[in-house]
Design an enzyme around this catalytic site. Structure first.
Site, mmCIF file in Angstrom:
data_model
loop_
_atom_site.group_PDB
_atom_site.id
_atom_site.type_symbol
_atom_site.label_atom_id
_atom_site.label_comp_id
_atom_site.label_asym_id
_atom_site.label_seq_id
_atom_site.Cartn_x
_atom_site.Cartn_y
_atom_site.Cartn_z
ATOM 1 N N GLU A 100 22.185 26.023 9.908
ATOM 2 C CA GLU A 100 22.712 27.305 9.401
ATOM 3 C C GLU A 100 24.146 27.309 9.491
ATOM 4 O O GLU A 100 25.056 26.631 10.326
ATOM 5 C CB GLU A 100 22.141 28.327 10.481
ATOM 6 C CG GLU A 100 20.409 28.271 10.132
ATOM 7 C CD GLU A 100 19.823 29.448 11.287
ATOM 8 O OE1 GLU A 100 19.198 30.310 10.886
ATOM 9 O OE2 GLU A 100 20.302 29.563 12.408
ATOM 10 N N CYS A 113 31.658 29.602 9.727
ATOM 11 C CA CYS A 113 31.161 29.271 10.900
ATOM 12 C C CYS A 113 30.177 28.091 10.832
ATOM 13 O O CYS A 113 29.208 28.183 10.294
ATOM 14 C CB CYS A 113 30.435 30.340 11.661
ATOM 15 S SG CYS A 113 29.953 29.788 13.376
ATOM 16 N N CYS A 120 21.166 20.448 18.980
ATOM 17 C CA CYS A 120 22.236 20.274 20.092
ATOM 18 C C CYS A 120 21.758 19.558 21.332
ATOM 19 O O CYS A 120 20.465 19.576 21.533
ATOM 20 C CB CYS A 120 22.862 21.539 20.290
ATOM 21 S SG CYS A 120 24.325 21.385 21.427
ATOM 22 N N CYS A 124 22.740 24.669 26.716
ATOM 23 C CA CYS A 124 23.193 25.911 27.458
ATOM 24 C C CYS A 124 22.129 26.959 27.677
ATOM 25 O O CYS A 124 21.188 27.020 26.640
ATOM 26 C CB CYS A 124 24.335 26.433 26.672
ATOM 27 S SG CYS A 124 25.926 25.122 26.760
ATOM 28 N N CYS A 127 21.675 29.557 24.666
ATOM 29 C CA CYS A 127 22.050 29.407 23.239
ATOM 30 C C CYS A 127 20.774 28.879 22.690
ATOM 31 O O CYS A 127 20.107 27.963 23.189
ATOM 32 C CB CYS A 127 22.974 28.482 23.312
ATOM 33 S SG CYS A 127 23.695 27.892 21.633
ATOM 34 N N GLY A 167 25.381 22.851 17.412
ATOM 35 C CA GLY A 167 26.027 21.379 17.653
ATOM 36 C C GLY A 167 27.250 21.456 18.528
ATOM 37 O O GLY A 167 27.918 22.431 18.750
ATOM 38 N N GLU A 168 27.336 20.501 19.135
ATOM 39 C CA GLU A 168 28.740 20.302 20.068
ATOM 40 C C GLU A 168 29.496 19.666 19.245
ATOM 41 O O GLU A 168 29.504 18.169 19.228
ATOM 42 C CB GLU A 168 28.371 19.742 21.524
ATOM 43 C CG GLU A 168 29.228 19.105 22.256
ATOM 44 C CD GLU A 168 30.768 20.171 22.413
ATOM 45 O OE1 GLU A 168 30.328 21.422 22.779
ATOM 46 O OE2 GLU A 168 31.760 19.784 22.040
ATOM 47 N N SER A 199 35.186 24.878 18.970
ATOM 48 C CA SER A 199 34.735 25.303 20.198
ATOM 49 C C SER A 199 34.022 24.399 21.029
ATOM 50 O O SER A 199 33.299 23.553 20.470
ATOM 51 C CB SER A 199 33.720 26.645 20.257
ATOM 52 O OG SER A 199 33.311 26.982 21.249
ATOM 53 N N SER A 222 34.191 26.944 26.264
ATOM 54 C CA SER A 222 32.950 27.838 26.586
ATOM 55 C C SER A 222 32.684 27.692 28.095
ATOM 56 O O SER A 222 32.041 26.879 28.766
ATOM 57 C CB SER A 222 31.612 27.182 25.894
ATOM 58 O OG SER A 222 32.051 27.219 24.489
ATOM 59 N N LEU A 223 33.585 28.567 28.825
ATOM 60 C CA LEU A 223 33.682 28.437 30.139
ATOM 61 C C LEU A 223 32.510 29.303 30.783
ATOM 62 O O LEU A 223 31.732 28.710 31.774
ATOM 63 C CB LEU A 223 35.056 29.036 30.666
ATOM 64 C CG LEU A 223 35.421 28.913 32.096
ATOM 65 C CD1 LEU A 223 35.245 27.423 32.555
ATOM 66 C CD2 LEU A 223 36.592 29.474 32.654
ATOM 67 N N HIS A 224 32.259 30.490 30.450
ATOM 68 C CA HIS A 224 31.276 31.446 30.846
ATOM 69 C C HIS A 224 31.025 31.699 32.304
ATOM 70 O O HIS A 224 30.152 32.429 32.848
ATOM 71 C CB HIS A 224 29.932 30.876 30.362
ATOM 72 C CG HIS A 224 29.916 30.843 29.011
ATOM 73 N ND1 HIS A 224 30.401 31.690 28.060
ATOM 74 C CD2 HIS A 224 29.542 29.654 27.958
ATOM 75 C CE1 HIS A 224 30.393 31.274 26.729
ATOM 76 N NE2 HIS A 224 30.002 30.188 26.692
ATOM 77 N N ASN A 298 24.734 37.622 23.369
ATOM 78 C CA ASN A 298 23.833 38.048 22.560
ATOM 79 C C ASN A 298 22.461 37.515 22.540
ATOM 80 O O ASN A 298 22.187 36.534 23.342
ATOM 81 C CB ASN A 298 24.049 37.408 20.784
ATOM 82 C CG ASN A 298 25.727 37.714 20.528
ATOM 83 O OD1 ASN A 298 25.736 38.876 20.455
ATOM 84 N ND2 ASN A 298 26.237 36.824 20.305
ATOM 85 N N CYS A 340 27.155 34.512 17.843
ATOM 86 C CA CYS A 340 27.186 33.228 18.876
ATOM 87 C C CYS A 340 25.795 32.954 19.454
ATOM 88 O O CYS A 340 25.333 33.619 19.972
ATOM 89 C CB CYS A 340 28.160 33.406 19.814
ATOM 90 S SG CYS A 340 29.817 33.742 18.991
#
Ligand code: SAH
Length: 353
Positions: A100, A113, A120, A124, A127, A167-168, A199, A222-224, A298, A340
């Protein structure tokens, strides 16, 4: 008896080469003058879709290129348009894997994006991208083709790129580095590094490798969560590279590149959004050249609720009161699952528009 099945080897994708590589190929393999390499490269970024459109190349040479290379392209399977003009495209790669891509409209132009992997490995908690597992890395050429795809769809120039699709990116470091080189070339898309954001969930050794490239892209982390206990649940790679190591890598990155780091913090109700968490976060980030992007989480398959707007604002105020720069990210495209963490490879989605 042994049965041998002849499998036609896949032709290399012409979009994977830099000008220098194409120059080398045209001279050594096709016995053509060196300048043909740059001619081919320039054509690739002009919105054409076949070698035959390269009208300043000899006909016989175009035919040979056609025989030996694949004119990489992504084919549209499905397009979703959001009320806020965000568009999400489900596309198929040459090997039929699906990814996507998202196009966002900002006052400064179009932002793309991009996905860097099919699926991935990072898992997470909130996600959707890794829910179907990991399939393969995307090539640099396929990342370039995502930009060209958006430009073809919109007839507008992509002004900025965020590697925040599925993906990372740092788990596919080689192809992502090659992508930076290709996308920046002035004979191609000529995109300034300052218009690119990568990111990552925090693959510490690769952050050091990225610093060594010393290019002025924006690094987003991406700390979160401000504690290992919570972060290891939300972002499992934290068990391998805990917060202390991650922040040390960030300090080292800033020391080398002098670039401000963005920290992404998805706010999840009752998990990481209390005033105490904001205090801890501010303490962690003191003395670091950085900026915090607060993102109300989200919805995905996971059962997490977004923090209420008033609490998001309170969280922001606490950070600011400690001198930590913080903004609240405007969510785009959530009505079409393009926000996201909502991107995936949609393997089960076979409907064609
Ligand atoms: N793998 C990279 C890039 C992809 S995700 C990374 O982890 O950074 C891009 C950003 O969206 C990351 O900050 C990610 O943590 C965040 N994200 C993922 N799912 C989300 C969700 N459901 N709501 C809000 N942000 C999310």
């Amino acid at each position: 008896m042994k049965v041998i099945i002849a499998v036609e080897p896949t032709k290399p994708d012409i979009y994977s080469y830099s000008v220098a590589e194409l120059e080398e190929i045209v001279v050594s393999r096709f016995n053509q003058p060196k300048f043909r390499g740059k001619q081919i490269f320039q054509w690739l970024y002009k919105g054409i879709s076949a070698f035959q459109e390269m009208s300043n190349l000899p006909q016989e040479f175009r035919d040979r290129l056609e025989r030996e290379f694949r004119f990489g392209h992504l084919s549209l399977i499905k397009k979703h348009i959001s009320q806020d003009q965000t568009e999400k495209y489900l596309v198929a790669c040459a090997d039929h894997h699906r990814i996507e891509i998202v196009k966002m409209e900002y006052h400064h132009g179009i932002s793309a994006c991009l996905s860097t992997q099919v699926g991935c490995k990072m898992h997470c908690a909130f996600c959707a991208s890794g829910k179907d597992g990991f399939f393969r890395n995307l090539t640099a050429a396929e990342m370039i083709e995502q930009i060209l795809f958006i430009q073809a769809q919109t007839k507008k120039r992509v002004a900025s790129v965020v590697l925040m699709g599925s993906g990372e990116p740092l788990d596919n470091f080689e192809e992502v580095s090659k992508f930076f080189q290709l996308v920046h070339d002035e004979d191609g898309l000529n995109l300034g590094y300052r218009h690119i954001t990568l990111s990552t969930c925090g693959i510490v050794p690769k952050i050091a490798d990225l610093a060594q490239l010393n290019i002025p892209i924006t690094l987003a982390i991406s700390l979160h969560a401000p504690t290992d206990e919570i972060r290891s649940i939300l972002v499992p790679i934290n068990r391998k590279y805990p917060i202390k190591q991650l922040l040390q890598a960030c300090h080292d990155y800033v020391a080398v590149t002098k670039r401000r780091i963005t920290f992404e913090y998805s706010l999840i109700q009752n998990i990481n959004d209390s005033p105490k968490m904001a205090e801890k976060l501010a303490y962690l980030l003191q003395n670091l050249l950085c900026h915090v992007n607060l993102i109300p989480v989200n919805s995905t398959l996971a059962d997490f609720s977004a923090t209420k707007t008033s609490n998001v604002q309170e969280f922001q105020k606490i950070l600011q009161s400690h001198g930590v720069n913080a903004t609240i990210r405007r969510t785009l495209g959530d009505d079409i699952n393009a926000a996201c963490g909502q991107l995936k490879c949609s393997f089960n989605d076979r409907q064609v528009n």
